[in-house]
Every structure is written in structure tokens, then in C-alpha cells.
Motif scaffolding. Sequence first.
Motif, PDB file in Angstrom:
ATOM      1  N   GLY A 155     -15.366 -37.431  12.415  1.00 27.42           N
ATOM      2  CA  GLY A 155     -15.928 -36.127  12.761  1.00 27.42           C
ATOM      3  C   GLY A 155     -14.937 -35.157  13.364  1.00 27.42           C
ATOM      4  O   GLY A 155     -15.329 -34.088  13.834  1.00 27.42           O
ATOM      5  N   PHE A 164     -23.011 -34.884  15.167  1.00 22.69           N
ATOM      6  CA  PHE A 164     -22.050 -35.000  16.269  1.00 22.69           C
ATOM      7  C   PHE A 164     -22.509 -36.078  17.242  1.00 22.69           C
ATOM      8  O   PHE A 164     -21.729 -36.935  17.656  1.00 22.69           O
ATOM      9  CB  PHE A 164     -21.928 -33.652  16.988  1.00 22.69           C
ATOM     10  N   TRP A 168     -26.604 -30.450  15.949  1.00 17.75           N
ATOM     11  CA  TRP A 168     -25.705 -31.342  16.692  1.00 17.75           C
ATOM     12  C   TRP A 168     -26.062 -32.812  16.545  1.00 17.75           C
ATOM     13  O   TRP A 168     -25.533 -33.655  17.259  1.00 17.75           O
ATOM     14  CB  TRP A 168     -25.703 -30.929  18.173  1.00 17.75           C
ATOM     15  N   ARG A 207     -17.232 -28.904  14.718  1.00 18.69           N
ATOM     16  CA  ARG A 207     -18.598 -28.802  14.192  1.00 18.69           C
ATOM     17  C   ARG A 207     -19.322 -27.543  14.655  1.00 18.69           C
ATOM     18  O   ARG A 207     -20.516 -27.391  14.403  1.00 18.69           O
ATOM     19  CB  ARG A 207     -19.395 -30.036  14.618  1.00 18.69           C
TER      20      ARG A 207
END
Length: 402
Positions: free
Chosen positions: A394, A330, A327, A315
Motif C-alpha cells: 500500500g 488502508f 480508508w 491513498r
Amino acid sequence: MTEQAPSTAKTHDVAVVGAGIVGLAAALGLAQRGLQVALLERAAPERVRSALGFDPRTVALAPPAVTLLKHLGVWDDAGAAAIDRMEVWEEEGTATLHFGEDETLAHVVENSALTERMWSAAEECVEVRCPFHVAGYNELEESAALSGDDAPGVEARLVLAADGASGGVGELAGAHLRRSRLEQHAIVSVVHCQREHEGVALQRFGVQGSVLALLPLADPCHRALIWSLPTRRQEAAMAWDDDAFCRALNDETEAAAEVRGVGPRFTFPLRQGLAADVNPSQRLVMLGDAARTLHPMAGQGVNVGLEDVRAMLARLPEGDLAPPGAWRRFAADRRARSKLMLGLHSALLAAYGAKAPLVRALRNMGVRFLDGNAPIKAQLVREAMGVGALATVGIDQSGAMP
């Protein structure tokens, strides 16, 4: 958040706080991307060997973790012991779970051997600041500033906190750490066994809340011991002489490994917990034990931490490494993964801790059903190995590294 004026003119791309396995992997992975990385650590790692020749602190690394370390150039096949099979049973049970045989489940490595190798690699490609104790954290407009007790400060566009479960940078940034101390301690050591391990890991749940694991080491007659015990039993066990301790291990495991000797024993209290937010401020991301603390019974702490690293690399924004909101996805994914692992651990401890005869009978029925159901068992193994659907949210699975 501590208000501190910036103390250095140079701004790094990333500052990694903490040089355990997770922090070192993050620093090396970022350096491979061509980023300028500062690694901040209180003390350089030292190689540890007990009287039996091994570091008592070991980690069982799942295949994705091994792949990552190979990509980083720090993997050593010679120092690793493969777990090809695993047997799990309980003290009052009549059924055993068997895992493995089709593929290697994990590799056991000595903690200090791996961190020393990773540290040497990091010294070649990142700016190492050691000793460095972070005393203050302050976010500026385009960077974050870290001040030290007795060292020049560091500025970076992104800060990764991999400094363990004690709080550290996360607390300085205002993160709320929800951690609870369990009424248990772990004892770790190395044992010498009459019976060769043949790549088989053993785990046994006891009626008094104990969880004992014996993991293969590079020498076929040596195993790593991780024994979680209620605090009172742990205190008694630490007071036993070596012969009495070995007898207790053989009693606890029904002599499955035929333990004949034990090295120095070390103990520490067990905790479980989760940070309320692993991205508590715009330019700070928390990894590994800084983000969550897991019971050691499944050996997943470092593996989930290295999942953090892989997800972080997948990411990583271009340009500004921490624009507003970058973020948040995440953080949500990693917190969901953490809550899943914490829930599974708590459920296992509760299920094996129940002593009622009916519950015990149902538990054994369930174990027999699971052991005979290959598809369900295979999916559980995939999740534990970090390659299942829940473990890889992810994380780019298209190659060795994101």
C-alpha cells in the motif's frame, strides 16, 4: 462517540491530533500537498539533554523514514549517527548474528531534537492549536468536530489520530484498543564508553527475559541505552548507583562496549497491542502508537508509524478526503502489517526466552544457519528497514514520497 455541536465555523481539510514524530510528519506532508491542516497538541515539545549532553530518548530511523524526513525538509545529518552494522547474541548462546556492512541499516537521532525541528517547520505551514486537549469527537455529514476542554473546537473533513497509546481520540470515536501490559519495564539512558562504537549497534538477549540494546550516537564514545527487564529486575536496577549500574551493563554485554559512565535513567512499563480497527469511523484514521504498540527491542515503533504516514499520503483521496469506505483498504493493510510485527516480536521474545537445553541448542543452530545464509538474512534486513515486500504493502515505492 461524544455528541457535540460544532464549535467553529471554519472547516480544515485535515486535523492531526498529536505532535510526536508521526503526527508532525503527517501534518507536514499534508501541508506540502496544499491542504489546510490543524495540528492539535497538549504541550509544545522541548529540547532535552541529559548530563552527558544527549536526550536519553532516541529513535533508530530506517532509510525510508529518513527519506521521508528529508523530503519534508526536517532532516539533520549532523545530529544523526549511522548504524552500519549490528550484532545480536544471547547470554547462553554460542552464535552471533551479524547484519550490515553493505548499506546503512538506520540512523539514530535524539527524539526531542527531531520533534523540536519538526515543530518549528509545522508552525510555518499549519495552524497549530496548543495547548489543546481533545474532550469530544462527533462526526457530522461532511466533517468531524473536535471539542476542547478550554479552547475553541476544530472541524475537519479528515481527522488523523497520532496521539499515542493512551487511547485519546480513538476511544472517543468508539475504537476498541486491545493492549496488554507486559511484565517488563524499559530503562533508557545515555552511556559513555571507553570503546568507540564505530557505527555498530549491539543487542543481547538475557536468560531472565531481558533485552539490552546499545545504539551509536553522534559522539563516537556515547551510546543510547534501551534495556528491557522483568519488572522486579528493573526495580533493582533503578536502585543501583551509577558504578553498580555500569558494572551490570558490562556484565550483561560481556564488556562489548566498555561502559564507563551513565547519565540519568528513565523507566516506563512496556505494552504491546493493536487497535481493532485503525479506521473506526468514516472520518477518523489512526496512525503510529495510536494504532499499535510495539516492544522497543527492534526499534520499529516510529518506523512503522512513518510507514503509516507514507501509506496515508499514497491513498489520500481527492476532493472529499473521507468519502464512505475510502480508508478501508488502508486500514486492512496497516492492520496486517501491525499483526506481522507483533507476531515477529512475540516469536523472538518466546524463542530467546526458552531455557530448555535442547531448545537452546536448536536456537544456536538456527542462528548459525541464518548468519551464514546471505539471501535470507538480506531479506530480513530489507523487511526490518521498511523496504521489503511485506513492509511496503500500500506504499508507493516509485519515488521519495508518494
